[in-house]
Scaffold this motif. Sequence first.
Motif, PDB file in Angstrom:
ATOM      1  N   VAL A   1      45.787  46.703  46.207  1.00  0.00           N
ATOM      2  CA  VAL A   1      44.847  47.422  47.057  1.00  0.00           C
ATOM      3  C   VAL A   1      43.508  47.454  46.330  1.00  0.00           C
ATOM      4  N   LEU A   2      42.453  46.979  46.986  1.00  0.00           N
ATOM      5  CA  LEU A   2      41.107  47.023  46.428  1.00  0.00           C
ATOM      6  C   LEU A   2      40.321  48.082  47.175  1.00  0.00           C
ATOM      7  N   ALA A   3      39.926  49.140  46.474  1.00  0.00           N
ATOM      8  CA  ALA A   3      39.234  50.254  47.110  1.00  0.00           C
ATOM      9  C   ALA A   3      37.859  49.826  47.605  1.00  0.00           C
ATOM     10  N   ALA A   4      37.314  50.605  48.521  1.00  0.00           N
ATOM     11  CA  ALA A   4      36.009  50.300  49.110  1.00  0.00           C
ATOM     12  C   ALA A   4      34.942  50.199  48.024  1.00  0.00           C
ATOM     13  N   GLY A   5      34.114  49.158  48.126  1.00  0.00           N
ATOM     14  CA  GLY A   5      32.952  49.035  47.264  1.00  0.00           C
ATOM     15  C   GLY A   5      33.182  48.408  45.904  1.00  0.00           C
ATOM     16  N   VAL A   6      34.401  47.985  45.593  1.00  0.00           N
ATOM     17  CA  VAL A   6      34.647  47.429  44.268  1.00  0.00           C
ATOM     18  C   VAL A   6      34.049  46.032  44.150  1.00  0.00           C
ATOM     19  N   VAL A   7      33.726  45.645  42.910  1.00  0.00           N
ATOM     20  CA  VAL A   7      33.300  44.291  42.591  1.00  0.00           C
ATOM     21  C   VAL A   7      34.351  43.702  41.660  1.00  0.00           C
ATOM     22  N   VAL A   8      35.060  42.704  42.155  1.00  0.00           N
ATOM     23  CA  VAL A   8      36.188  42.143  41.411  1.00  0.00           C
ATOM     24  C   VAL A   8      35.690  40.933  40.632  1.00  0.00           C
ATOM     25  N   THR A   9      35.643  41.068  39.314  1.00  0.00           N
ATOM     26  CA  THR A   9      35.141  40.006  38.449  1.00  0.00           C
ATOM     27  C   THR A   9      36.250  39.305  37.684  1.00  0.00           C
ATOM     28  N   LYS A  10      37.443  39.940  37.619  1.00  0.00           N
ATOM     29  CA  LYS A  10      38.575  39.367  36.892  1.00  0.00           C
ATOM     30  C   LYS A  10      39.827  39.440  37.762  1.00  0.00           C
ATOM     31  N   SER A  11      40.776  38.563  37.486  1.00  0.00           N
ATOM     32  CA  SER A  11      42.017  38.529  38.252  1.00  0.00           C
ATOM     33  C   SER A  11      42.803  39.820  38.066  1.00  0.00           C
ATOM     34  N   THR A  12      43.566  40.192  39.086  1.00  0.00           N
ATOM     35  CA  THR A  12      44.323  41.446  39.068  1.00  0.00           C
ATOM     36  C   THR A  12      45.804  41.187  38.815  1.00  0.00           C
ATOM     37  N   GLU A  13      46.537  42.275  38.622  1.00  0.00           N
ATOM     38  CA  GLU A  13      47.988  42.224  38.449  1.00  0.00           C
ATOM     39  C   GLU A  13      48.669  42.771  39.698  1.00  0.00           C
ATOM     40  N   PRO A  14      49.913  42.363  39.971  1.00  0.00           N
ATOM     41  CA  PRO A  14      50.580  42.740  41.225  1.00  0.00           C
ATOM     42  C   PRO A  14      50.710  44.249  41.420  1.00  0.00           C
ATOM     43  N   ASN A  15      50.616  44.655  42.684  1.00  0.00           N
ATOM     44  CA  ASN A  15      50.919  46.025  43.123  1.00  0.00           C
ATOM     45  C   ASN A  15      50.041  47.091  42.479  1.00  0.00           C
ATOM     46  N   GLY A  16      48.841  46.734  42.102  1.00  0.00           N
ATOM     47  CA  GLY A  16      47.928  47.705  41.530  1.00  0.00           C
ATOM     48  C   GLY A  16      46.885  48.162  42.525  1.00  0.00           C
ATOM     49  N   VAL A  17      46.360  49.376  42.273  1.00  0.00           N
ATOM     50  CA  VAL A  17      45.237  49.896  43.045  1.00  0.00           C
ATOM     51  C   VAL A  17      44.002  49.804  42.151  1.00  0.00           C
ATOM     52  N   TYR A  18      42.951  49.134  42.641  1.00  0.00           N
ATOM     53  CA  TYR A  18      41.763  48.868  41.841  1.00  0.00           C
ATOM     54  C   TYR A  18      40.547  49.552  42.470  1.00  0.00           C
ATOM     55  N   ALA A  19      39.709  50.136  41.609  1.00  0.00           N
ATOM     56  CA  ALA A  19      38.496  50.805  42.076  1.00  0.00           C
ATOM     57  C   ALA A  19      37.412  50.637  41.025  1.00  0.00           C
ATOM     58  N   GLY A  20      36.156  50.893  41.420  1.00  0.00           N
ATOM     59  CA  GLY A  20      35.056  50.892  40.475  1.00  0.00           C
ATOM     60  C   GLY A  20      34.277  49.594  40.435  1.00  0.00           C
ATOM     61  N   VAL A  21      33.183  49.608  39.660  1.00  0.00           N
ATOM     62  CA  VAL A  21      32.333  48.438  39.454  1.00  0.00           C
ATOM     63  C   VAL A  21      32.097  48.287  37.952  1.00  0.00           C
ATOM     64  N   PRO A  22      32.658  47.266  37.321  1.00  0.00           N
ATOM     65  CA  PRO A  22      33.583  46.289  37.907  1.00  0.00           C
ATOM     66  C   PRO A  22      34.944  46.922  38.184  1.00  0.00           C
ATOM     67  N   ALA A  23      35.732  46.253  39.002  1.00  0.00           N
ATOM     68  CA  ALA A  23      37.025  46.808  39.416  1.00  0.00           C
ATOM     69  C   ALA A  23      37.959  46.985  38.214  1.00  0.00           C
ATOM     70  N   ARG A  24      38.666  48.121  38.180  1.00  0.00           N
ATOM     71  CA  ARG A  24      39.682  48.352  37.147  1.00  0.00           C
ATOM     72  C   ARG A  24      40.901  48.982  37.793  1.00  0.00           C
ATOM     73  N   ARG A  25      42.026  48.763  37.196  1.00  0.00           N
ATOM     74  CA  ARG A  25      43.304  49.260  37.724  1.00  0.00           C
ATOM     75  C   ARG A  25      43.384  50.768  37.452  1.00  0.00           C
ATOM     76  N   ILE A  26      43.526  51.559  38.529  1.00  0.00           N
ATOM     77  CA  ILE A  26      43.552  53.009  38.347  1.00  0.00           C
ATOM     78  C   ILE A  26      44.946  53.598  38.529  1.00  0.00           C
ATOM     79  N   LYS A  27      45.825  52.873  39.248  1.00  0.00           N
ATOM     80  CA  LYS A  27      47.185  53.374  39.402  1.00  0.00           C
ATOM     81  C   LYS A  27      48.064  52.285  40.016  1.00  0.00           C
ATOM     82  N   GLU A  28      49.365  52.571  40.039  1.00  0.00           N
ATOM     83  CA  GLU A  28      50.342  51.683  40.670  1.00  0.00           C
ATOM     84  C   GLU A  28      50.579  52.114  42.108  1.00  0.00           C
ATOM     85  N   ARG A  29      50.886  51.151  42.968  1.00  0.00           N
ATOM     86  CA  ARG A  29      51.250  51.505  44.333  1.00  0.00           C
ATOM     87  C   ARG A  29      52.584  52.242  44.370  1.00  0.00           C
ATOM     88  N   VAL A  30      53.494  51.847  43.516  1.00  0.00           N
ATOM     89  CA  VAL A  30      54.847  52.414  43.543  1.00  0.00           C
ATOM     90  C   VAL A  30      54.896  53.581  42.562  1.00  0.00           C
TER      91      VAL A  30
END
Length: 233
Positions: free
Chosen positions: A204-233
Amino acid sequence: MVLFHILFVLIEGGGMKFEYSNSKKYTMLLMIDLLQKCIRGLFVSLLKIKGFCKIIAVGRNVTILGKKKDLIVGKRVKIEDGVFLQTVSEHGVHLGNNVTICHGAEIRPSGFYGGNLGWGLKVGDYSSIGSNSYIGCSGKIVIGNNVMIGPHCTMIAENHNFSRTDIPMNKQGVSNKGIEIKDDVWIGANVTILDGVTVASGCVLAAGVVVTKSTEPNGVYAGVPARRIKERV
């Protein structure tokens, strides 16, 4: 009767339901609008789409620029009002089954005034591109199945080279690494995804994020640049 049969197939096959029990008039207006889109879709299928004529819905003021061989479309595709779809590219534009391109979106693999021929775009089944989004697929962009993309999303699979200072940056060429969005991803409004990024499945990519690096599965990402803030599960 044939036109209403087409409408029925589009609605039932696409999983759409009209449940406005308190407003039969509104429901009828929606169905009439969808019927008009289906009629436009028949003409677009004959003129612009490679292969057998598909049942698709096409809105008003839609521009499709390119040869017939460059656009491959699955079943029950919906292209809403004001979409600009350029298909001129090395690999064309492939839209899977039940794909929706929402109002005002722009898909552009190649320049209008020369330059390199872009790679193109592939979109998997049951995925959607949000209103007024910009998909710059001069480099490879692949969007998986069941991907929800919110409005005003920007994907740019290209970077201008700028290491030299003796010549202008606009004469140094570009590099392309490509962007990949795996299956079952939710991309919020106003998200920017840069070249070289892979968004892993289930993210899940939160509103307004800028994704500069690849993500990991099932993570919630927010911020600029995007960072993993929590797990979906």
